[in-house]
Design a protein around this motif. Sequence first.
Motif, mmCIF file in Angstrom:
data_model
loop_
_atom_site.group_PDB
_atom_site.id
_atom_site.type_symbol
_atom_site.label_atom_id
_atom_site.label_comp_id
_atom_site.label_asym_id
_atom_site.label_seq_id
_atom_site.Cartn_x
_atom_site.Cartn_y
_atom_site.Cartn_z
ATOM 1 N N TYR A 18 0.839 -1.194 0.000
ATOM 2 C CA TYR A 18 0.000 0.000 0.000
ATOM 3 C C TYR A 18 0.879 1.251 0.000
ATOM 4 O O TYR A 18 0.561 2.232 -0.659
ATOM 5 C CB TYR A 18 -0.942 0.025 1.206
ATOM 6 C CG TYR A 18 -1.789 1.271 1.185
ATOM 7 C CD1 TYR A 18 -2.901 1.356 0.369
ATOM 8 C CD2 TYR A 18 -1.433 2.393 1.929
ATOM 9 C CE1 TYR A 18 -3.655 2.510 0.297
ATOM 10 C CE2 TYR A 18 -2.180 3.556 1.865
ATOM 11 C CZ TYR A 18 -3.294 3.605 1.052
ATOM 12 O OH TYR A 18 -4.031 4.757 0.983
ATOM 13 N N GLU A 19 2.004 1.202 0.701
ATOM 14 C CA GLU A 19 2.913 2.349 0.747
ATOM 15 C C GLU A 19 3.466 2.668 -0.645
ATOM 16 O O GLU A 19 3.622 3.834 -0.998
ATOM 17 C CB GLU A 19 4.046 2.118 1.746
ATOM 18 C CG GLU A 19 3.608 2.150 3.203
ATOM 19 C CD GLU A 19 2.850 0.898 3.656
ATOM 20 O OE1 GLU A 19 3.012 -0.188 3.052
ATOM 21 O OE2 GLU A 19 2.055 1.021 4.605
ATOM 22 N N ASP A 20 3.755 1.625 -1.444
ATOM 23 C CA ASP A 20 4.188 1.847 -2.832
ATOM 24 C C ASP A 20 3.104 2.601 -3.605
ATOM 25 O O ASP A 20 3.377 3.577 -4.295
ATOM 26 C CB ASP A 20 4.462 0.522 -3.549
ATOM 27 C CG ASP A 20 5.659 -0.230 -3.011
ATOM 28 O OD1 ASP A 20 6.596 0.408 -2.482
ATOM 29 O OD2 ASP A 20 5.665 -1.470 -3.139
ATOM 30 N N PHE A 21 1.871 2.120 -3.508
ATOM 31 C CA PHE A 21 0.750 2.756 -4.203
ATOM 32 C C PHE A 21 0.561 4.197 -3.722
ATOM 33 O O PHE A 21 0.333 5.101 -4.530
ATOM 34 C CB PHE A 21 -0.537 1.962 -3.982
ATOM 35 C CG PHE A 21 -1.770 2.675 -4.473
ATOM 36 C CD1 PHE A 21 -2.036 2.778 -5.832
ATOM 37 C CD2 PHE A 21 -2.656 3.248 -3.579
ATOM 38 C CE1 PHE A 21 -3.164 3.442 -6.292
ATOM 39 C CE2 PHE A 21 -3.789 3.917 -4.025
ATOM 40 C CZ PHE A 21 -4.040 4.008 -5.392
#
Length: 124
Positions: A18-21
Amino acid sequence: MSEAKKPAVQPLRSAITYEDFDRVDIRVGTIIAVDPYPEARRPAFKLQVDFGPEIGTRKTSAQVTKHYNAHTLVGRQVAAVVNFPPKQIGKFMSEVLVLGFPDHEGEVVLISPERPVPNGGKLY
């Protein structure tokens, strides 16, 4: 339609967190100006997109001449990545990446919200 015209099916990429997104800043903006871009290798427009007071107006080029003309683009809301570094495209400096999907011939169909939303809204 010939096989050469069909867009290649993209393989599913590896999983991200989620952090990448969340690092990809996708916002909505309204196209406020459209100019021809005759110097482009493929037919394209130069767009000015208003992302609201926090981000302001940013410019980009888009190869969307198959489905859109200047008249149909002005006033249209679009989704764009706003946190890429500027990219030189020929003699033009692009500041955002307007998003779309390929149609059955590989031509860009822009992503737009189904109803008006405030400029600058972040995709989530």
